[in-house]
Design an enzyme around this catalytic site. Structure first.
Site, PDB file in Angstrom:
ATOM      1  N   SER A 162       0.827  -1.174   0.015  1.00  0.00           N
ATOM      2  CA  SER A 162      -0.029  -0.095   0.094  1.00  0.00           C
ATOM      3  C   SER A 162       0.945   1.338  -0.121  1.00  0.00           C
ATOM      4  CB  SER A 162      -1.026  -0.186   1.231  1.00  0.00           C
ATOM      5  OG  SER A 162      -1.950   0.910   1.245  1.00  0.00           O
ATOM      6  N   HIS A 163       0.610   2.197   1.184  1.00  0.00           N
ATOM      7  CA  HIS A 163       1.468   3.247   1.072  1.00  0.00           C
ATOM      8  C   HIS A 163       2.840   3.432   1.941  1.00  0.00           C
ATOM      9  CE1 HIS A 163      -1.287   2.438   4.451  1.00  0.00           C
ATOM     10  NE2 HIS A 163      -0.286   3.085   5.138  1.00  0.00           N
ATOM     11  N   ASP A 169      -2.277   6.656  -3.371  1.00  0.00           N
ATOM     12  CA  ASP A 169      -1.040   5.956  -2.728  1.00  0.00           C
ATOM     13  C   ASP A 169      -0.598   4.904  -3.721  1.00  0.00           C
ATOM     14  OD1 ASP A 169      -3.514   4.270  -2.318  1.00  0.00           O
ATOM     15  OD2 ASP A 169      -2.441   3.311  -0.498  1.00  0.00           O
ATOM     16  N   ASP A 185      -0.786   1.780  -4.324  1.00  0.00           N
ATOM     17  CA  ASP A 185      -1.751   0.671  -4.862  1.00  0.00           C
ATOM     18  C   ASP A 185      -3.040   1.379  -5.254  1.00  0.00           C
ATOM     19  OD1 ASP A 185      -2.318   0.894  -2.275  1.00  0.00           O
ATOM     20  OD2 ASP A 185      -3.325  -1.045  -2.220  1.00  0.00           O
ATOM     21  N   ASP A 192      -5.726   2.423  -3.590  1.00  0.00           N
ATOM     22  CA  ASP A 192      -6.935   2.427  -2.885  1.00  0.00           C
ATOM     23  C   ASP A 192      -7.065   3.819  -2.178  1.00  0.00           C
ATOM     24  OD1 ASP A 192      -5.125   1.829  -1.279  1.00  0.00           O
ATOM     25  OD2 ASP A 192      -6.045   0.108  -0.652  1.00  0.00           O
ATOM     26  N   ARG A 193      -6.213   4.498  -1.842  1.00  0.00           N
ATOM     27  CA  ARG A 193      -6.693   5.603  -0.859  1.00  0.00           C
ATOM     28  C   ARG A 193      -6.684   7.002  -1.795  1.00  0.00           C
ATOM     29  NH1 ARG A 193      -3.151   5.537   4.667  1.00  0.00           N
ATOM     30  NH2 ARG A 193      -3.781   3.247   5.255  1.00  0.00           N
ATOM     31  N   LYS A 213     -11.429   0.051  -1.126  1.00  0.00           N
ATOM     32  CA  LYS A 213     -11.470   1.188  -1.394  1.00  0.00           C
ATOM     33  C   LYS A 213     -10.799   1.605  -2.656  1.00  0.00           C
ATOM     34  CE  LYS A 213      -7.440   1.483   1.805  1.00  0.00           C
ATOM     35  NZ  LYS A 213      -7.585   1.306   3.278  1.00  0.00           N
TER      36      LYS A 213
HETATM   37  C1  G1P Z   1      -4.387   1.628   8.328  1.00  0.00           C
HETATM   38  C2  G1P Z   1      -5.437   2.450   8.564  1.00  0.00           C
HETATM   39  C3  G1P Z   1      -6.926   1.696   8.187  1.00  0.00           C
HETATM   40  C4  G1P Z   1      -6.667   1.039   7.054  1.00  0.00           C
HETATM   41  C5  G1P Z   1      -5.292   0.321   6.799  1.00  0.00           C
HETATM   42  C6  G1P Z   1      -5.244  -0.242   5.430  1.00  0.00           C
HETATM   43  O1  G1P Z   1      -4.412   0.634   9.473  1.00  0.00           O
HETATM   44  O2  G1P Z   1      -5.734   2.902   9.950  1.00  0.00           O
HETATM   45  O3  G1P Z   1      -7.929   2.555   8.163  1.00  0.00           O
HETATM   46  O4  G1P Z   1      -7.553   0.122   6.424  1.00  0.00           O
HETATM   47  O5  G1P Z   1      -4.106   1.052   7.106  1.00  0.00           O
HETATM   48  O6  G1P Z   1      -4.921   0.757   4.453  1.00  0.00           O
HETATM   49  P1  G1P Z   1      -3.770   0.524  10.783  1.00  0.00           P
HETATM   50  O7  G1P Z   1      -2.236   0.707  10.496  1.00  0.00           O
HETATM   51  O8  G1P Z   1      -4.333   1.733  11.515  1.00  0.00           O
HETATM   52  O9  G1P Z   1      -4.021  -0.771  11.291  1.00  0.00           O
HETATM   53 ZN    ZN Z   2      -3.332   1.517  -0.331  1.00  0.00          ZN
END
Ligand code: G1P
Ligand code: ZN
Length: 541
Positions: free
Chosen positions: A113-114, A278, A280, A282-283, A377
């Site tokens: 992801s990010h 981000d 991938d 999804d954000r 998302k």
């Molecule tokens: C974080 C975000 C959560 C999101 C997840 C994946 O998780 O808080 O809302 O779904 O990344 O993108 P966390 O690191 O808080 O467990």
């Molecule tokens: Zn992501």
């Protein structure tokens, strides 16, 4: 083709977190680490004979190697079709859509992801099921349990994986590898939801869009959708080539990681809509003239304006937010007379409700928003939703936001992240709060109630406990404490602050100022310094 059985020994750290297994690249490079996890998924996922799988990722470092291994192991585990995005690319929402669209039996999403990429960055794998949604908690736990006892994995070592940079269909014995355009099916889905003619007219009228793909996967998607299909000028999409290390960026669209976007929004004469996604895809981060549209507000505004958008005109059956997400969406749901579900953090908790037809829109404070069109998302979808609303409303982002706050009041909101080196200290802190939640314990002064959030999934009845400590204060404000489930080093304590205001002067104030006192209350209630030695959060978003 030769199916080989390779002996291996278990690793004990393959429990997937909030969204899949994320670890430093160096961890994944340990002998058989990747193979063990993949085999654990194949052993547990119970794929039918002759299964079809989708595979692709955000193009980060190690993706290409991991894909080779995945393809060879899929073939050895009886998968007869693997559909892969060209160059190994698939954004998370596009992969989710492709699983559904091609009626696949599941998919592997290669992404952290990010999280930063590159040889010293992170890598990750997520397994999504046939609905396109993330594996349930029960499934991920079973995969983890399997990874603790695994003794061998299966692989076709002689399968010569074709180059992934050209579309095509390649047969290897019983297994077909199909390389598809990662963008086209997703773009068609977007065209089915939004009024592209209206958005094209908006962009042609001088409305200025600036989209930042952060050197990550949404670049090719944004170029095709915004420039080719909607006529935005080339320059509207920036940093559009996915790079294995994201150009050294932290591909996380928020005001801290992308301060230049915030400055551009705050400057006079800036673009009408600035957005970013981000690693991938999804954000989403949405900014308008004047600054950020907080994701909690974005979700609420989109819900309040959904009637303007073709794909949502028939109404929303319900909406949902994660527990720490602000209650701005609850107010809209109330006005619409529809249910607002409150789930634990993590997208997978929305999936059953989406699959069951109970949700129109849903979102999290962490820059994630989506709808029934996907089971993940979706960053670009959110940008298109805003563009379509703006095209119909003929108002600017600040005008829409102000009108929204006039009607519903404003939920000032801030998240603090405390990076704690010692995970045990972080756990002790949360345990301390949890103890104060036990029935019969007298709430601290100024506290109305406290609870250790637990959730029962209304669709499958599954229980999830210890999903965050929610504190409601006597003045109606709210504090939530939880530990991140996506970090790969130490622990991150997330503290969420929220206060609803209705007076025009309070609406106009900066959230940081409004919430400053609540931040102090949160630090002292949680005894954060006592447990961690830290006197200030690492960052505030
Ligand atoms: C974080 C975000 C959560 C999101 C997840 C994946 O998780 O808080 O809302 O779904 O990344 O993108 P966390 O690191 O808080 O467990
Ligand atoms: Zn992501």
């Amino acid at each position: 083709m030769q199916h080989q059985q390779v002996e291996t020994r278990p690793y004990d750290d393959q429990r997937p977190g909030t969204a899949g297994l994320r670890r430093p690249v160096a961890t994944f490079r340990q002998p058989h680490y990747l193979e063990n996890f993949l085999q654990s998924v194949f052993d547990i996922a119970d794929l039918p004979d002759g299964a079809t799988l989708i595979a692709g990722g955000d193009g980060r470092h190690f993706n290409a190697e991991a894909l080779q291994t995945l393809i060879r192991m899929a073939a050895a585990n009886g998968v007869t079709r693997v559909i892969i995005g060209r160059d190994g690319l698939l954004s998370t929402p596009a992969a989710s859509h492709l699983i559904r669209h091609r009626r696949a039996d599941g998919g592997f999403l290669l992404t952290a992801s990010h999280n930063p990429g590159g040889p010293d960055g992170d890598f990750g794998i997520k397994f999504n099921v046939a609905s396109g949604g993330q594996a349930s908690e029960a499934l991920t736990e079973a995969i983890y349990a399997r990874s603790r006892s695994i003794g061998a994995y299966r692989i076709c070592t002689d399968l010569a994986v074709p180059p992934l940079d050209a579309l095509g269909v390649h047969a290897f014995g019983d297994c077909v590898i199909e390389i598809v355009d990662p963008v086209s099916d997703y773009a068609a889905l977007m065209q089915s939801l939004f009024d592209f003619d209206r958005i094209r007219a908006l962009l042609a009228s001088g409305f200025r869009l600036h989209f930042d793909a952060m050197n990550a996967v949404t670049g090719p998607y944004a170029r095709h959708i915004f420039c080719d299909l909607l006529g935005a000028p080339e320059g509207a999409v920036q940093r559009a080539t996915p790079l294995p290390d994201f150009g050294g960026l932290h591909p996380d669209p928020n005001p801290v990681e992308a301060p230049e976007l915030l400055r551009a929004a705050e400057a006079t004469g800036g673009p009408d809509l600035i957005a970013a996604s981000d690693g991938d895809g999804d954000r989403n981060m949405i900014l308008g003239p004047g600054g950020l549209v907080h994701p909690c507000d974005s979700l609420a505004v989109l819900a309040a304006q959904h009637h303007r958008v073709p794909g949502y005109r028939e109404g929303l059956p319900g909406v949902a937010r994660s527990m720490p997400t602000s209650r701005a969406i609850d107010a809209v749901a109330d006005a619409l007379g529809i249910p607002c579900h409150v789930t634990p953090t993590g997208w997978r908790f929305f999936c059953n409700l989406l699959e069951d037809g109970q949700l129109g829109l849903c979102g999290e404070e962490s820059f994630g928003t989506s709808s029934h069109h996907a089971r993940e998302k979706d960053g670009l979808w959110a940008v298109l939703f805003w563009l379509d609303v703006l095209a119909d409303a003929r108002r600017s982002i600040p005008e829409l936001l102000d009108a929204h706050w006039q009607r519903f009041g404003r939920h000032h909101y801030l998240r603090e992240d405390w990076q704690i080196a010692d995970a045990d200290a972080a756990n002790a802190l949360v345990e301390g709060l949890r103890a104060a939640c036990t029935p019969g314990a007298a709430p601290p002064r100024g506290v109305h109630s406290m609870r250790d959030f637990a959730y029962e999934d209304p669709v499958d009845g599954s229980h999830s406990e210890h999903q965050g400590i929610e504190v409601l204060l006597d003045d109606g404000s709210r504090i939530i404490y939880r530990l991140s489930g996506t970090g790969t080093r130490g622990a991150t304590l997330r503290v969420y602050l929220e206060q609803h205001v209705t007076a025009p002067e309070a609406i106009a104030q900066a959230s940081r100022n409004v919430l400053a006192a609540l931040g102090h209350t949160a630090a002292s209630l949680g005894r954060i310094e006592h447990y961690t030695g830290l006197s200030a959060p690492t960052l505030r978003v």
